[in-house]
Design a protein around this motif. Structure first.
Motif, PDB file in Angstrom:
ATOM      1  N   ASP A 106      -9.250  39.152  34.449  1.00 37.58           N
ATOM      2  CA  ASP A 106      -7.999  39.718  35.311  1.00 37.58           C
ATOM      3  C   ASP A 106      -7.012  40.195  34.246  1.00 37.58           C
ATOM      4  N   TYR A 107      -6.952  39.978  33.050  1.00 37.12           N
ATOM      5  CA  TYR A 107      -6.075  40.735  32.118  1.00 37.12           C
ATOM      6  C   TYR A 107      -6.268  41.795  31.380  1.00 37.12           C
ATOM      7  N   THR A 108      -7.774  42.040  31.570  1.00 38.03           N
ATOM      8  CA  THR A 108      -8.033  43.362  30.877  1.00 38.03           C
ATOM      9  C   THR A 108      -7.605  44.610  31.548  1.00 38.03           C
ATOM     10  N   PRO A 109      -7.150  45.538  31.014  1.00 38.14           N
ATOM     11  CA  PRO A 109      -6.432  46.981  31.470  1.00 38.14           C
ATOM     12  C   PRO A 109      -7.833  47.555  31.991  1.00 38.14           C
ATOM     13  N   ARG A 142      -8.905  30.684  28.080  1.00 40.23           N
ATOM     14  CA  ARG A 142      -8.061  30.041  26.746  1.00 40.23           C
ATOM     15  C   ARG A 142      -7.624  31.557  26.036  1.00 40.23           C
ATOM     16  N   LEU A 143      -8.574  32.210  25.956  1.00 36.64           N
ATOM     17  CA  LEU A 143      -8.104  33.586  25.103  1.00 36.64           C
ATOM     18  C   LEU A 143      -6.902  34.229  26.056  1.00 36.64           C
ATOM     19  N   GLY A 144      -7.117  34.463  27.177  1.00 34.93           N
ATOM     20  CA  GLY A 144      -5.996  34.884  28.161  1.00 34.93           C
ATOM     21  C   GLY A 144      -4.372  34.327  27.656  1.00 34.93           C
ATOM     22  N   GLU A 145      -4.544  33.162  27.511  1.00 34.28           N
ATOM     23  CA  GLU A 145      -3.302  32.338  26.910  1.00 34.28           C
ATOM     24  C   GLU A 145      -2.916  32.794  25.595  1.00 34.28           C
ATOM     25  N   ALA A 146      -3.896  32.788  24.861  1.00 34.20           N
ATOM     26  CA  ALA A 146      -3.685  32.909  23.305  1.00 34.20           C
ATOM     27  C   ALA A 146      -3.198  34.420  23.302  1.00 34.20           C
ATOM     28  N   ARG A 147      -3.825  35.401  23.989  1.00 35.67           N
ATOM     29  CA  ARG A 147      -3.371  36.749  23.829  1.00 35.67           C
ATOM     30  C   ARG A 147      -2.214  37.110  24.046  1.00 35.67           C
ATOM     31  N   ALA A 149       0.496  34.911  23.463  1.00 40.30           N
ATOM     32  CA  ALA A 149       1.144  34.580  22.065  1.00 40.30           C
ATOM     33  C   ALA A 149       0.789  35.497  20.887  1.00 40.30           C
ATOM     34  N   ILE A 150      -0.304  36.029  20.753  1.00 42.05           N
ATOM     35  CA  ILE A 150      -0.360  37.042  19.823  1.00 42.05           C
ATOM     36  C   ILE A 150       0.199  38.300  20.079  1.00 42.05           C
ATOM     37  N   GLY A 151       0.268  38.627  21.581  1.00 39.72           N
ATOM     38  CA  GLY A 151       1.086  39.776  21.815  1.00 39.72           C
ATOM     39  C   GLY A 151       0.718  41.110  21.063  1.00 39.72           C
ATOM     40  N   THR A 152       1.811  41.996  20.645  1.00 42.85           N
ATOM     41  CA  THR A 152       1.713  43.207  19.880  1.00 42.85           C
ATOM     42  C   THR A 152       2.508  42.993  18.602  1.00 42.85           C
ATOM     43  N   ALA A 153       3.139  41.898  18.283  1.00 35.47           N
ATOM     44  CA  ALA A 153       4.164  41.755  17.317  1.00 35.47           C
ATOM     45  C   ALA A 153       3.451  42.185  15.867  1.00 35.47           C
ATOM     46  N   TYR A 154       2.307  42.009  15.771  1.00 38.48           N
ATOM     47  CA  TYR A 154       1.710  42.198  14.501  1.00 38.48           C
ATOM     48  C   TYR A 154       1.224  43.370  14.191  1.00 38.48           C
ATOM     49  N   GLY A 155       1.192  44.530  15.278  1.00 38.83           N
ATOM     50  CA  GLY A 155       0.463  45.690  15.400  1.00 38.83           C
ATOM     51  C   GLY A 155      -0.953  45.900  15.806  1.00 38.83           C
ATOM     52  N   PHE A 156      -1.418  44.426  15.961  1.00 37.56           N
ATOM     53  CA  PHE A 156      -2.770  44.791  16.686  1.00 37.56           C
ATOM     54  C   PHE A 156      -2.861  43.983  17.913  1.00 37.56           C
ATOM     55  N   SER A 157      -3.883  44.212  18.782  1.00 35.15           N
ATOM     56  CA  SER A 157      -3.903  43.577  20.182  1.00 35.15           C
ATOM     57  C   SER A 157      -5.230  43.385  20.702  1.00 35.15           C
ATOM     58  N   LEU A 158      -5.298  42.709  21.848  1.00 34.31           N
ATOM     59  CA  LEU A 158      -6.389  42.536  22.295  1.00 34.31           C
ATOM     60  C   LEU A 158      -6.769  43.674  23.478  1.00 34.31           C
ATOM     61  N   LEU A 159      -7.731  44.463  23.306  1.00 39.35           N
ATOM     62  CA  LEU A 159      -7.797  45.867  24.049  1.00 39.35           C
ATOM     63  C   LEU A 159      -8.593  45.449  25.360  1.00 39.35           C
ATOM     64  N   GLY A 160      -9.466  44.273  25.409  1.00 38.70           N
ATOM     65  CA  GLY A 160     -10.327  43.844  26.557  1.00 38.70           C
ATOM     66  C   GLY A 160     -11.095  42.813  26.135  1.00 38.70           C
ATOM     67  N   ALA A 161     -11.647  42.029  27.360  1.00 40.48           N
ATOM     68  CA  ALA A 161     -12.305  40.626  27.021  1.00 40.48           C
ATOM     69  C   ALA A 161     -13.339  40.770  28.375  1.00 40.48           C
ATOM     70  N   PRO A 195       0.496  33.344  12.548  1.00 37.59           N
ATOM     71  CA  PRO A 195       0.144  32.086  12.997  1.00 37.59           C
ATOM     72  C   PRO A 195      -0.580  31.876  14.394  1.00 37.59           C
ATOM     73  N   GLU A 196      -0.271  32.858  15.280  1.00 33.67           N
ATOM     74  CA  GLU A 196      -0.914  32.768  16.685  1.00 33.67           C
ATOM     75  C   GLU A 196      -2.250  33.148  16.555  1.00 33.67           C
ATOM     76  N   TRP A 197      -2.498  34.310  15.704  1.00 31.66           N
ATOM     77  CA  TRP A 197      -4.119  34.609  15.554  1.00 31.66           C
ATOM     78  C   TRP A 197      -4.769  33.662  14.799  1.00 31.66           C
ATOM     79  N   ALA A 198      -4.325  33.039  13.899  1.00 34.87           N
ATOM     80  CA  ALA A 198      -4.969  31.933  13.226  1.00 34.87           C
ATOM     81  C   ALA A 198      -5.268  30.956  14.224  1.00 34.87           C
ATOM     82  N   ALA A 199      -4.185  30.543  14.928  1.00 34.52           N
ATOM     83  CA  ALA A 199      -4.617  29.267  16.013  1.00 34.52           C
ATOM     84  C   ALA A 199      -5.572  29.481  16.924  1.00 34.52           C
ATOM     85  N   TRP A 200      -5.632  30.871  17.451  1.00 30.32           N
ATOM     86  CA  TRP A 200      -6.770  31.317  18.179  1.00 30.32           C
ATOM     87  C   TRP A 200      -8.177  31.326  17.619  1.00 30.32           C
TER      88      TRP A 200
END
Length: 225
Positions: A106-109, A142-147, A149-161, A195-200
């Motif tokens: 449901d969080y995949t565009p 669990r990935l939905g929650e982690a994504r 936290a990761i957001g887009t602040a680092y220049g990369f992001s989850l495109l889809g799951a 850090p958020e990526w490493a936690a995931w």
């Protein structure tokens, strides 16, 4: 829930075959939307693995299907040929392939949302992950929650799951978008910088039974690139 089609295609090992196939398919999807007799999907991207990170030569095409499971069923009930019409067209350029049906989270565009917001994905990390049967739903939650936290602040992001259908809830595919290969290799080699990526990564290892990542680039005619 939105259905997607994922194709891993093997080009013929012959001079120019892969280029001819990509050129012809690019013309078809921009002129016709899809080849006659295909599964009724709309292309999101055609990805080519960077040859040092996966099987080659190979191509991965990714399509949004005709709606939900109802659209999937209606399409194939009305197209009952054992082999769809485009097959013979491509015999000279591809030797076979492997298909998956995916169910988007449901969080995949959707394709429309990705195109509408001008989503960029010049480099993707494509992960195929196997879990215990039934483990897919919890893993993706669990990935939905982690994504977030990761957001887009680092220049990369989850495109889809996506959960892979017909696998008893035991396989998922994740697609991460990176601005370039250097950013991806930094995330791979120095996850502690994010850090958020490493936690995931730490959390995901507790549940995965197998994990294969491949680095890929889109063709110039992909809709998300």
């Amino acid at each position: 829930m939105q259905i997607y089609f994922h194709e891993t295609l093997d080009p013929v090992r012959a001079l120019g075959a892969h280029s001819r196939y990509l050129d012809q398919l690019g013309e078809i999807v921009h002129r016709e939307g899809n080849a006659e007799g295909s599964a009724g999907g709309e292309l999101i991207a055609m990805w080519i693995p960077i040859f040092l990170t996966g099987h080659w030569p190979q191509m991965v095409s990714f399509w949004q299907g005709p709606g939900s499971w109802a659209g999937f069923g209606a399409h194939f009930d009305s197209h009952q040929d054992l082999f769809h019409k485009p097959l013979e067209r491509w015999y000279g350029e591809r030797s076979g392939g492997f298909d998956r049906v995916l169910v988007g989270t449901d969080y995949t565009p959707t394709r429309e949302a990705l195109i509408g917001r001008g989503q960029r994905a010049p480099v993707v990390l494509h992960q195929t992950i196997r879990l215990k049967p039934g483990g897919g739903a919890g893993y993706l939650a669990r990935l939905g929650e982690a994504r977030q936290a990761i957001g887009t602040a680092y220049g990369f992001s989850l495109l889809g799951a996506y959960e892979v259908a017909f696998r008893n809830g035991g396989e998922v595919i994740l697609v991460w978008s990176f601005p370039n290969v250097l950013a991806l290799t930094r995330a791979e080699s120095r996850p502690e910088d994010f850090p958020e990526w490493a936690a995931w990564i730490r959390q995901s290892r507790e549940h995965e039974q197998d994990h294969v990542g491949v680095v890929m680039r889109p063709t110039a005619w992909s809709f998300v690139k």
